[in-house]
Design a protein around this motif. Sequence first.
Motif, PDB file in Angstrom:
ATOM      1  N   MET A   1       0.851  -1.169   0.000  1.00  0.00           N
ATOM      2  CA  MET A   1       0.000   0.000   0.000  1.00  0.00           C
ATOM      3  C   MET A   1       0.902   1.238   0.000  1.00  0.00           C
ATOM      4  N   ALA A   2       0.714   2.103  -0.977  1.00  0.00           N
ATOM      5  CA  ALA A   2       1.498   3.334  -1.041  1.00  0.00           C
ATOM      6  C   ALA A   2       1.087   4.260   0.102  1.00  0.00           C
ATOM      7  N   ILE A   3       2.017   5.063   0.565  1.00  0.00           N
ATOM      8  CA  ILE A   3       1.717   6.003   1.638  1.00  0.00           C
ATOM      9  C   ILE A   3       0.949   7.178   1.039  1.00  0.00           C
ATOM     10  N   ALA A   4      -0.266   7.382   1.515  1.00  0.00           N
ATOM     11  CA  ALA A   4      -1.118   8.459   1.035  1.00  0.00           C
ATOM     12  C   ALA A   4      -0.671   9.788   1.627  1.00  0.00           C
ATOM     13  N   LYS A   5      -0.964  10.865   0.940  1.00  0.00           N
ATOM     14  CA  LYS A   5      -0.643  12.204   1.435  1.00  0.00           C
ATOM     15  C   LYS A   5      -1.463  12.518   2.687  1.00  0.00           C
ATOM     16  N   ASN A   6      -2.708  12.067   2.710  1.00  0.00           N
ATOM     17  CA  ASN A   6      -3.595  12.300   3.844  1.00  0.00           C
ATOM     18  C   ASN A   6      -4.195  10.954   4.257  1.00  0.00           C
ATOM     19  N   THR A   7      -3.991  10.582   5.489  1.00  0.00           N
ATOM     20  CA  THR A   7      -4.479   9.310   6.009  1.00  0.00           C
ATOM     21  C   THR A   7      -5.207   9.565   7.318  1.00  0.00           C
ATOM     22  N   ILE A   8      -6.332   8.935   7.492  1.00  0.00           N
ATOM     23  CA  ILE A   8      -7.069   9.037   8.755  1.00  0.00           C
ATOM     24  C   ILE A   8      -6.433   8.081   9.757  1.00  0.00           C
TER      25      ILE A   8
END
Length: 159
Positions: A1-8
């Motif tokens: 899973m790529a690291i998202a810019k915004n993650t909850i």
Amino acid sequence: MAIAKNTICLWYDKDAEAAARFYVATFPDSVMGAIHRAPTDYPSGKAGDVLTVEFTVAGTPCIGLNGGTAFKHSEAFSFQIATDDQEETDRYWSAIVGNGGKESACGWCKDRWGISWQITPRVLTEAMAAGGEEAKRAFTAMMEMGKIDVAAIEKARRG
């Protein structure tokens, strides 16, 4: 899973992995990601315990953090899940409430970990977007409901 810019980031006492697995099994467009273990002891756990869990729920990237009992969830944060019909509304509502969750009002419920969910049929969202008397009738009908009744909202829209 790529690291998202915004993650909850969701805080759990100790069950982040169980919660993530439940969400992934319940909602489409959901996947499990990496499970990270604590490299050392920490205030609410030991070295080797699950510390964080990466997952996506209904297309939204999340991290579950096993942080202990210091913080509790509230309705100030919720997932809103759009549904297409009564069958889908019933399925999600029953999955959450039937797995140790709690019913609330106006399409809201809580899962057994305290996370709030809004199970919202698109017909309700569309009625609200229409504005005017249609929105007023749909809103009034919704205010009397726990789980949203799609047929009742459709009837309210028609007047």
